[in-house]
Design an enzyme around this catalytic site. Sequence first.
Site, PDB file in Angstrom:
ATOM      1  CB  SER A  70      -0.960  -0.041   1.194  1.00 21.16           C
ATOM      2  OG  SER A  70      -1.956   0.941   1.061  1.00 21.16           O
ATOM      3  CG  ASP A  89      -6.077  -3.234  -4.054  1.00 24.54           C
ATOM      4  OD1 ASP A  89      -6.919  -2.476  -3.532  1.00 24.54           O
ATOM      5  OD2 ASP A  89      -4.875  -3.235  -3.738  1.00 24.54           O
ATOM      6  CG  HIS A 117      -5.147  -2.536  -0.101  1.00 26.07           C
ATOM      7  ND1 HIS A 117      -4.496  -2.134  -1.241  1.00 26.07           N
ATOM      8  CD2 HIS A 117      -4.654  -1.749   0.898  1.00 26.07           C
ATOM      9  CE1 HIS A 117      -3.667  -1.150  -0.953  1.00 26.07           C
ATOM     10  NE2 HIS A 117      -3.738  -0.909   0.340  1.00 26.07           N
TER      11      HIS A 117
END
Length: 793
Positions: free
Chosen positions: A363, A483, A514
Amino acid sequence: MKYNQYAYVETDFQQQVKELIDINFLPKNYQVWDFSSLLAKLVKNAIAEAKTDAAKNAKLAEFAVSDHQTLADFLKEKPTEIGTEQFYNVALQLLGYHVHYDYDFADPTGFMQRNALPFVQDISDNQKLISAFYRLLNTRAKNGQILLDVMAGKGYFTQFWGQNKFKFFNGKSIPVFDTNKVIREVVYVETDLDTDHDGKSDLIQVTVFRPEETNKGLKVPALYTASPYFGGIIANEKRNHNVDENLSDSTEWNDPQYVHSPIVKAEKPDGSSRPATEEAVHKSSYPLNEYMLARGFASVFAGAIGTRGSDGVRITGAPEETESAAAVIEWLHGDRVAYTDRTRTVQTTADWCNGNIGMTGRSYLGTLQIAIATTGVKGLKTVVSEAAISSWYDYYREHGLVIAPEACQGEDLDLLAETCQSNLWDAGSYLKIKPEYDKMQKQLREKEDRNTGQYSDFWEARNYRHHADGIKCSWISVHGLNDWNVKPKNVYKIWQLVKKMPMKHHLFLHQGPHYNMNNFVSIDFTDFMNLWFVHELLGIENNAYNQWPTVMIQDNLQADKWHEEPDWSNDLGQEKIYYPTDEGELFQDGNGKAQKSFTDVGGIEFKKAGISESDWQYKFICGDEKWAKPSLRFETDEFIHPTTIVGRPEVKVRVSASLPKGEISVALVELGERQRLTATPKFLMRGGQELGYRFGTDTLQEFVPDKKTKAKLITKAHMNLQNFKDMKKPEAIDADKFYDLDFLLQPTYYTIPSGSKLALIIYSTDQGMTKRPLEDETYTIDLANTEIKFYEK
């Protein structure tokens, strides 16, 4: 489920013997051992939890070679060979499987074959026995780790603690470092920035975890995780921006400009160095780093400007953020000064580092890898960038619209900066920083421009792809095809650039949202990372570059199936164009002529219903009458054969709107009631993977078949009508006048099974991502000039 294995390096017998002797598994004088004694010795060595020979001998009675004989009894007969089934009945028990529950005595190799576990057919002499054990030590156990790692978790390698050197097995580093003595220290790296405008260069707090052996002259590589969350986060969800508002006229856009903060040059290293004087209180927070730390790789964390322990203010995605995070690599490489404390009086060097740095993280942590890699900073040898943003516009905006990451409606750059401004937690820092922080927050709110959603110089400064020519390090990208936080086009677009570059590059696409993938059943990703880092950061030739295909893509129908591809692009398939019909069908020879309309009511009904955004989406794609009403849906017939959509679908829509503004959304959906994979991996063995010896754990997980559902979102996208001519420049539009939109959906790799349908849905308000207008708007679609193009494999 298949325990696929890609990181095993084929090794000749002489090398096998050398490695087995080096880890004290095979006796040096193995040539004089008879078969029975050698078999007993190797099995007992694998029982690492038993610390004496007597304890190991007692354990032999707990293993069985068949449904009528224990291993202890078998060995009493002094066998001169062992049958394949007998050997693998014992092997499976060593790997953590349970007879009668996981497999049957009568067919251990059948079980292994079904689960993609390797085995050898002939174990009739000492050489074949040794090779069988070498392969067994490199075979994935029930917990997902290779047997050697399972043994490590039971203390096998403590016998090598204090030897002050790396050891390798099958090309990978093994955990011979005393994790009870890890050095945990904090230093302060000086940047060339002054983001808090105090006239001094900002200091960055850096936390280092390194083997104690580095105090005895051993130089090790560093795995650096640039994590703005490392110092803690400030919860601010209640202050998210309001999305229940009407769309603005985007022609009011004024192209907000990016302005760099002041530069104050840091001191140069003077050659002196004293040990750090501050001990780390934070823990390492990334299992892959912990795993590699036990194997001799230092683990380094820094939050960069504005985070706890550091100077400055957060400027999400800006070059200052990149520069401050890259400064840590410069220090590790010996090119930048750091101090033992904030007084800036005593310098300290990373003299324990061999100058080779890799980066890890998911991320935001993966995003900063891309950012730093584009600078070409010396010392950065490789990145393993997971679920990373490659352009902040593509994270918070799309095609001229404000678009939220999944489950983050109303979040934006300013709020993420606030979330990570953890140096405000310290009262003294708060007094100093708060005025400058407030100014930066005001600037971010103004320049991010939530009114129009348009691309600008402000966003251009946050587009790392436009600096990709600076990348010099090897590259691994990991991303979830589902995602909807960091949407797949972030990795797709940077991949299209990286794949043309000379350095080695790999791409892994899994079925998650994610998520990390280092602890999946279906792939030995952690083992590959070990192999990779040994090659890239220690310079050991171990065949890492040849072990894996360039692109690995997890199947959406069978989680334990991975597709090996040369690339991820439209070129993998054949172009197909589908057209809507007046009857709501979607065919390659569709001939719709009608103009069909729907009226969007923004978020009014959604707010009344009080359901979640994910509940809305499922009901919407399933065609629930209440939620599907403000949309047009077109469906194919059931597919006779499985069809895989690859790359980026493209939609063309001729549309008019009842207001001189508007937003159009398009989704591709698989329709058909069937059992699909879980949306997130299921925990199969919580805490079942030991990262070292009494040094933390990870959890084995994988996607598994779930309850039946009626539909699954494949991909979608959104567009501002006022960008009909140019995605970077809005124009005024007239109400009730038709305009041609042409835009790309998020990239995918999705197999539609036989018996399912493909649906094209055209709508406006996406409750989870777009703004939710307070006024009704009617959209009319000219079917004769509407189509969806994608690529079938």
